[in-house]
Motif scaffolding. Sequence first.
Motif, short mmCIF file in Angstrom:
data_model
loop_
_atom_site.label_atom_id
_atom_site.label_comp_id
_atom_site.label_asym_id
_atom_site.label_seq_id
_atom_site.Cartn_x
_atom_site.Cartn_y
_atom_site.Cartn_z
N ALA A 26 25.48 -19.67 58.45
CA ALA A 26 25.86 -20.34 59.77
C ALA A 26 26.96 -19.71 60.75
O ALA A 26 26.46 -19.31 61.69
CB ALA A 26 26.57 -21.50 59.39
N LEU A 27 27.73 -18.76 59.89
CA LEU A 27 28.53 -17.88 60.89
C LEU A 27 27.70 -16.88 61.67
O LEU A 27 27.79 -16.55 62.75
CB LEU A 27 29.79 -16.94 60.07
N GLY A 58 18.17 -32.38 56.43
CA GLY A 58 17.72 -32.04 57.79
C GLY A 58 18.68 -31.56 58.64
O GLY A 58 18.45 -30.85 59.81
N GLU A 59 19.82 -31.98 58.35
CA GLU A 59 21.05 -31.70 59.32
C GLU A 59 21.50 -30.25 59.31
O GLU A 59 21.62 -29.61 60.39
CB GLU A 59 22.06 -32.46 59.05
N LEU A 60 21.55 -29.41 58.21
CA LEU A 60 21.94 -28.21 58.27
C LEU A 60 20.67 -27.22 58.92
O LEU A 60 21.40 -26.40 59.85
CB LEU A 60 21.94 -27.61 56.92
N GLU A 61 19.45 -27.40 58.84
CA GLU A 61 18.44 -26.93 59.72
C GLU A 61 18.49 -27.11 61.10
O GLU A 61 18.47 -26.23 61.91
CB GLU A 61 17.15 -27.28 59.18
N LEU A 63 21.63 -28.11 62.77
CA LEU A 63 22.66 -27.38 63.07
C LEU A 63 22.27 -25.64 63.39
O LEU A 63 22.77 -25.07 64.48
CB LEU A 63 23.92 -27.33 62.08
N LEU A 64 21.75 -25.14 62.37
CA LEU A 64 21.45 -23.58 62.49
C LEU A 64 20.41 -23.23 63.59
O LEU A 64 20.46 -22.39 64.20
CB LEU A 64 20.73 -23.34 61.43
N ALA A 65 19.74 -24.51 64.22
CA ALA A 65 18.81 -24.20 65.30
C ALA A 65 19.46 -24.61 66.64
O ALA A 65 18.90 -24.21 67.70
CB ALA A 65 17.50 -25.14 65.08
N ASP A 66 20.69 -25.35 66.62
CA ASP A 66 21.37 -25.71 67.72
C ASP A 66 22.83 -24.93 67.79
O ASP A 66 23.83 -25.26 67.44
CB ASP A 66 21.60 -27.14 67.62
#
Length: 153
Positions: A26-27, A58-61, A63-66
């Motif tokens: 994420a960083l 699906g929230e992590l994916e 977040l990583l896309a936004d």
Amino acid sequence: MPSQRSAKDLLAYIADAGNLPTFVRALEAAGLTSVLQGSGSLTVLAPTEEAFAQLAAGELEALLADRERLVGILGFHVIPRLLRSLDLRRTNGAIAATLSGPTLVLRMREGRLTVDRAKVVQADIATANGVLHLIDAVIVPRPADAVAVVASA
């Protein structure tokens, strides 16, 4: 008991520890790795793998896309000053501004350090440029805080 200070900076420690791969990913996705390599004293509240697993499907994916939203959330996990648990015990907590701008409430509850709605599961991992606390939840700014993050961007 506080751990001995590592010669590594926060990012090197987090990456080398091997138990925070999602936080590292994420960083990197947010472009915030250089922040944790800088000089100065930072407090990083790193969500554990179990914390990331608690996110909705699906929230992590998402977040990583936004990147913009991810930067705001991860910045909410970095405090640009040193906050050790012993100091927080002495003062019965603190209200601290985060890298994203909104504040977090750190306090002692029943002998344990909490950060807003998260519990610290391992405290005071000392590094060359700050301190790391592992937390059991990803702290997402409340709607009022999210507005402040967007307004300051």
